[in-house]
Design an enzyme around this catalytic site. Structure first.
Site, PDB file in Angstrom:
ATOM      1  N   GLN A  19      50.031  49.144  46.794  1.00 45.73           N
ATOM      2  CA  GLN A  19      49.013  48.114  46.213  1.00 45.73           C
ATOM      3  C   GLN A  19      49.258  46.464  46.565  1.00 45.73           C
ATOM      4  O   GLN A  19      48.625  45.761  46.217  1.00 45.73           O
ATOM      5  CB  GLN A  19      48.885  48.269  44.723  1.00 45.73           C
ATOM      6  CG  GLN A  19      50.301  47.845  44.032  1.00 45.73           C
ATOM      7  CD  GLN A  19      50.174  48.212  42.433  1.00 45.73           C
ATOM      8  OE1 GLN A  19      50.503  49.446  42.118  1.00 45.73           O
ATOM      9  NE2 GLN A  19      50.236  47.386  41.685  1.00 45.73           N
ATOM     10  N   CYS A  25      46.654  49.183  40.520  1.00 45.16           N
ATOM     11  CA  CYS A  25      46.979  50.661  40.386  1.00 45.16           C
ATOM     12  C   CYS A  25      46.108  51.457  39.818  1.00 45.16           C
ATOM     13  O   CYS A  25      45.685  52.495  40.074  1.00 45.16           O
ATOM     14  CB  CYS A  25      48.364  50.545  39.647  1.00 45.16           C
ATOM     15  SG  CYS A  25      48.199  49.888  37.939  1.00 45.16           S
ATOM     16  N   HIS A 162      50.884  50.810  33.508  1.00 45.31           N
ATOM     17  CA  HIS A 162      50.504  51.262  34.958  1.00 45.31           C
ATOM     18  C   HIS A 162      49.864  52.726  35.096  1.00 45.31           C
ATOM     19  O   HIS A 162      50.006  53.485  34.009  1.00 45.31           O
ATOM     20  CB  HIS A 162      52.026  51.289  35.295  1.00 45.31           C
ATOM     21  CG  HIS A 162      51.918  51.620  37.002  1.00 45.31           C
ATOM     22  ND1 HIS A 162      51.322  50.541  37.710  1.00 45.31           N
ATOM     23  CD2 HIS A 162      52.876  52.255  37.795  1.00 45.31           C
ATOM     24  CE1 HIS A 162      51.565  51.088  39.204  1.00 45.31           C
ATOM     25  NE2 HIS A 162      52.452  52.124  39.146  1.00 45.31           N
TER      26      HIS A 162
END
Lengths: 214, 81
Positions: A19, A25, A162
């Protein structure tokens, strides 16, 4: 349930992505799930555009962050078709949304489920086997220093921050673990993957898990 | 060797170098603590990687930007969509 299962063995998981310095993400986990489910359905494994989700999923904030569930809701409601990565490539920054006609080839989300599997990680294994790789939210603060092996401790599940893709599990050894694809490139962790102990909701892996239907 | 391996351009003894060096030292302390939690051979290992000269705050700001919406507890019912 098989004692171990890995969708990579069936060649339906796309390569690890990076990324870069962009908080995308959430888009990588959703697109990763869509790519795999599309291939499981018999189509050739093809990389779809993460940048399209980053730029166009207006309830999210591009490189400044987002939620896989909100991205899936947007994809389901709009029936937007994700085009191949080659047509709308990743730039690691938020851009202007490119629109495509409804007749343009792409992959659309028909539906998705989102569940909290904490305390029910065996049921989560069943979902993985039945529906394909799962988009999951975790607490990855300690992953900054991770080099490899199975994470068992000190990975709190108080704060999700995340998004990742759960592609398999292995319960044959002393420590059963999830096989999780990250989006920080192949030089991080186990060639881009992280192993998380099954049971005890380590890193919050089971808190918010989505399965995709195309 | 870290700067060489990860192609870091900040000059020795410059302001950024000193800040990055402090982050690096903090990282090595974290590694010692995290690695002390389990000696099982398969257990996770922690150590120097390309994120080691980032502060935890920088790291979060760059890479940990996902948010979770509350999901219903899985009820075990067959849910096709």
């Amino acid at each position: 349930l098989p004692a171990k299962f890995d969708w990579r063995d069936k060649a339906v998981v796309a390569p690890v992505q990076n990324q870069q310095a962009c908080g995308s993400c959430w888009a990588f986990s959703v697109v990763g799930a869509m790519q795999s489910v599309h291939a499981i359905g018999g189509s050739p494994l093809a990389q779809l555009s993460v940048q399209q989700v980053l730029d166009c999923s207006f309830q999210n904030h591009g490189c400044n962050g987002g939620s896989p569930f909100r991205a899936l809701t947007w994809l389901k409601q709009t029936r937007v078709k994700l085009v191949p990565q080659s047509e709308y490539s990743y730039k690691a920054e938020t851009g202007i949304c490119h629109f495509f006609s409804q007749s343009h080839a792409g992959v659309a989300v028909k539906n998705f489920t989102a569940h909290d599997f904490s305390g029910q990680e065996e049921a989560m294994m069943g979902q993985l086997v039945e529906h394909g790789p799962l988009a999951a939210i975790v607490d990855a603060v300690s992953w900054q220093d991770y080099l490899g092996g199975i994470i068992q401790h000190h990975c709190s599940s108080q704060w999700s921050n995340h998004a990742v893709l759960v592609v398999g599990y292995n319960t044959t050894g002393d420590i059963p673990y999830w096989i999780v694809q990250n989006s920080w490139g192949t030089t991080w962790g186990n060639e881009g993957y992280v192993y998380i102990k099954i049971g005890g909701n380590v890193c919050g892996i089971a808190d918010s898990v989505a399965a995709v239907f195309l | 060797s870290f700067r060489e391996h990860f192609h870091r351009m900040y000059e020795v003894n410059g302001e950024e170098f000193n800040r990055r060096h402090l982050n690096f030292q903090n990282a090595t302390k974290r590694h010692a603590y995290l690695n002390s939690l389990s000696t099982a051979p398969q257990s996770a290992k922690y150590g120097i990687n390309r994120f080691s000269d980032l502060s935890q705050k920088e790291f979060r700001g760059l890479y940990l930007r996902a948010s979770a919406d509350r999901a219903p507890l899985f009820s075990g019912l067959k849910t096709e969509g």
